[in-house]
Structures are given as structure tokens and as C-alpha cells.
Design an enzyme around this catalytic site. Structure first.
Site, PDB file in Angstrom:
ATOM      1  NE  ARG A  18      -2.128  -1.328   3.495  1.00 19.74           N
ATOM      2  CZ  ARG A  18      -2.390  -0.902   4.714  1.00 19.74           C
ATOM      3  NH1 ARG A  18      -3.451  -0.153   4.948  1.00 19.74           N
ATOM      4  NH2 ARG A  18      -1.620  -1.218   5.720  1.00 19.74           N
ATOM      5  CG  ASN A  36      -3.976  -4.526   3.126  1.00 20.98           C
ATOM      6  OD1 ASN A  36      -3.392  -4.401   2.052  1.00 20.98           O
ATOM      7  ND2 ASN A  36      -3.330  -4.516   4.276  1.00 20.98           N
TER       8      ASN A  36
END
Length: 89
Positions: A18, A36
Site C-alpha cells: 500500500r 487491503n
């Protein structure tokens, strides 16, 4: 401006994916977010011009050094939330 949603699978959680995605997206000047998902994949929504989104998708396929990308699935999105930056959720 175009908006694209991607589902990225493989070894993409607990490796900094990320944060890497945030870095790449902001370097391209894209707006959107990354998060996520419970199934171990990562969802990305990005907004920008079509040529930049294509380049960004190529970067997603490469991923960070610690990742192992098995698929980058561009998906239709009906998300119409206003975007002002690229964020990590």
C-alpha cells in the site's frame, strides 16, 4: 479524467504494498486510494488521464521488490466519491 479500480492479488499484504502504491500513484499525479481486502488482495482506485492509468497499471504488475504479483484485474467502478489526493485506507 478517467477512474479505474484494480484488484491486485499475490503476495501483496504485509510487504509495504500500500505504501509503495501510494508512492507510485502520487509520483504520477493520480488521485484515489489503496486498501487491503479481507481475502488477502489489495484494492486500488485511481483517477487520472488514460495514458497515465495505463502506465500505473504496468507499475502495479511490477510491484515492490518484496511482492509477488499474480494478477492485476482492472474492474468497472461506479464509485463517484470526490477525490482530492491519493490515500491509504
Amino acid at each position: 479524467m478517467a477512474r479505474q479500480r484494480y484488484i491486485v492479488t499475490g503476495k501483496v499484504q504485509k510487504i509495504g504494498f500500500r505504501y509503495w502504491t501510494h508512492h507510485i500513484a502520487t509520483s504520477y499525479g493520480l488521485l484515489g486510494w489503496v486498501r487491503n481486502l479481507p481475502d488477502g488482495s489489495v484494492e486500488v482506485v485511481a483517477e487520472g488521464d488514460i495514458a497515465t492509468l495505463r502506465q500505473f497499471e504496468e507499475e502495479l504488475w511490477r510491484g515492490p521488490v518484496s511482492g509477488e504479483i499474480t494478477n492485476v484485474n482492472p474492474c468497472e467502478t461506479d464509485l463517484d466519491e470526490p477525490l482530492s489526493e491519493f490515500s491509504i485506507r
